[in-house]
Design an enzyme around this catalytic site. Structure first.
Site, mmCIF file in Angstrom:
data_model
loop_
_atom_site.group_PDB
_atom_site.id
_atom_site.type_symbol
_atom_site.label_atom_id
_atom_site.label_comp_id
_atom_site.label_asym_id
_atom_site.label_seq_id
_atom_site.Cartn_x
_atom_site.Cartn_y
_atom_site.Cartn_z
ATOM 1 C CD1 TRP A 1 -2.190 -2.085 2.084
ATOM 2 C CD2 TRP A 1 -2.561 -1.719 -0.085
ATOM 3 N NE1 TRP A 1 -3.016 -3.085 1.635
ATOM 4 C CE2 TRP A 1 -3.256 -2.885 0.296
ATOM 5 C CE3 TRP A 1 -2.640 -1.305 -1.412
ATOM 6 C CZ2 TRP A 1 -4.030 -3.624 -0.594
ATOM 7 C CZ3 TRP A 1 -3.407 -2.043 -2.308
ATOM 8 C CH2 TRP A 1 -4.086 -3.186 -1.885
ATOM 9 C CG ASP B 1 -6.932 -7.117 10.655
ATOM 10 O OD1 ASP B 1 -7.189 -8.324 10.878
ATOM 11 O OD2 ASP B 1 -6.310 -6.739 9.640
ATOM 12 C CG HIS C 1 -7.108 -12.019 -3.254
ATOM 13 N ND1 HIS C 1 -5.874 -11.754 -3.817
ATOM 14 C CD2 HIS C 1 -6.943 -11.866 -1.918
ATOM 15 C CE1 HIS C 1 -5.002 -11.466 -2.857
ATOM 16 N NE2 HIS C 1 -5.626 -11.520 -1.719
ATOM 17 C CG ASP C 2 -7.147 -13.700 1.337
ATOM 18 O OD1 ASP C 2 -6.176 -13.873 0.594
ATOM 19 O OD2 ASP C 2 -7.185 -12.809 2.218
#
Length: 348
Positions: free
Chosen positions: A168, A214, A258-259
């Site tokens: 990032w 998270d 996408h995981d």
């Protein structure tokens, strides 16, 4: 490639041979990073001999000379011969991206590729044959617990978080400015890891509040190792699959979808839709495939990596659009950045 082979390529397979040796080129860069070659050359005020570099980094002179020559061959280092001695110096690219001290350093990304991804790819044949990740064979961990493998030790967690941080720092600005997001005043980066992308979001939209959401151990590590003075980003702990998702105007899912297999992606998107108020949105950040299956090569390679390491895959825009509309979102917009990652915005 098959449609564009020149007669010279048929006479002698230069490009194929270059592909065959690609893993060796990667290992040249990986090894130099892990040994500290780029950091030493950046600190030096003058070009150094292989003997000097070997002495400083405690390696063999012969091995270091060969490594330095290979780095010159791939145009990452420069060399000049003075009185019969080869003297090596860094290129601008090496100083900017490969030395630890640079603000745009990809060092953490390279270490993760070398020490985690590379061993996984040694088992690619089995991944293709079995259709599942190779965490069991590579690390002795169950294939269904992908983040148990990724976070299998504090050191491994730091490596992974360093990889995400590097990603990032490199691509974050292009992602957060792919669309005008100024109308979203409360933004939550789900699975935002170190907060690097969230910080880019906060810089681009200073009137918005930006929060990283998270797992507790990730937030703790992020605040310990990746925090910044006067940080514009807040952190909140939770599990977006199992726990409550906090309210927000915009949810960011960067390299999350996408995981996972489609069923799990739909579950997560539906949870976000149900939490989202009218006019709220979701921003997906992924490496999108072309609809015609002809690239981009980097996204196709990422998709193979999802096979060998996780449970998901990279997808073309039509598949993301279908999943978003199936879970209730509308007005899906797609932006290809032309770099590693692309953006998809949808609203409720």
């Amino acid at each position: 490639m098959a449609e564009h082979l020149s007669q010279s390529e048929l006479d002698y397979p230069f490009r194929l041979l270059e592909y065959f040796n690609g893993f060796r080129v990667s290992k040249v860069i990986f090894s130099a990073c892990e040994l500290g070659v780029f950091d030493l050359l950046l600190k030096s005020q003058e070009p150094l001999s292989a003997q000097h570099v070997a002495r400083e980094l405690e390696t063999s002179e012969d091995g270091m000379e060969r490594l330095l020559d290979a780095l010159v061959g791939i145009e990452i280092l420069e060399v000049e011969n003075t009185k019969g001695t080869a003297l090596y110096s860094s290129s601008d690219v090496a100083n900017l991206y490969l030395a630890k001290g640079s603000a745009k350093s990809l060092h953490d990304m390279i270490v993760y590729q070398s020490q985690t991804i590379y061993p996984l790819w040694n088992n690619m044949v089995d991944a293709v044959r079995e259709g599942k990740n190779q965490n069991q064979k590579t690390f002795g961990l169950p294939p269904e617990e992908i983040f148990q493998a990724i976070y299998r030790s504090e050191d491994e967690m730091l490596k992974f978080m360093g990889l995400m941080n590097s990603s990032w720092v490199l691509d974050g600005h292009d992602i957060v400015t792919a669309f005008n997001l100024s109308s979203f005043h409360n933004i939550i980066d789900l699975g935002g890891c170190t907060g690097a992308l969230a910080r880019e979001m906060a810089k681009a939209y200073p009137s918005s509040s930006v929060t990283v959401f998270d797992l507790p151990q990730v937030v703790e590590t992020a605040q310990k190792h990746f925090c910044q003075e006067n940080d514009a980003v807040a952190f909140q702990t939770g599990d977006f699959f199992a726990g409550e998702i906090p309210p927000a105007d915009l949810y960011v899912l960067a390299r999350i979808i996408h995981d996972w297999p489609e069923e799990k992606c739909l579950t997560l998107l539906k949870r976000i839709y149900d939490t989202c108020g009218p006019g709220g949105g979701v921003l997906l950040v992924e490496a999108m495939l072309f609809e015609n299956r002809r690239g981009p090569v980097m996204a196709q390679i990422f998709s193979l990596n999802m096979l060998v390491q996780a449970e998901g895959r990279e997808r073309p825009p039509s598949e993301y659009t279908r999943m978003l509309t199936k879970t209730g979102f509308s007005n899906v917009q797609v932006c290809r950045t032309g770099k590693s990652y692309d953006a998809i915005l949808a609203v409720r």
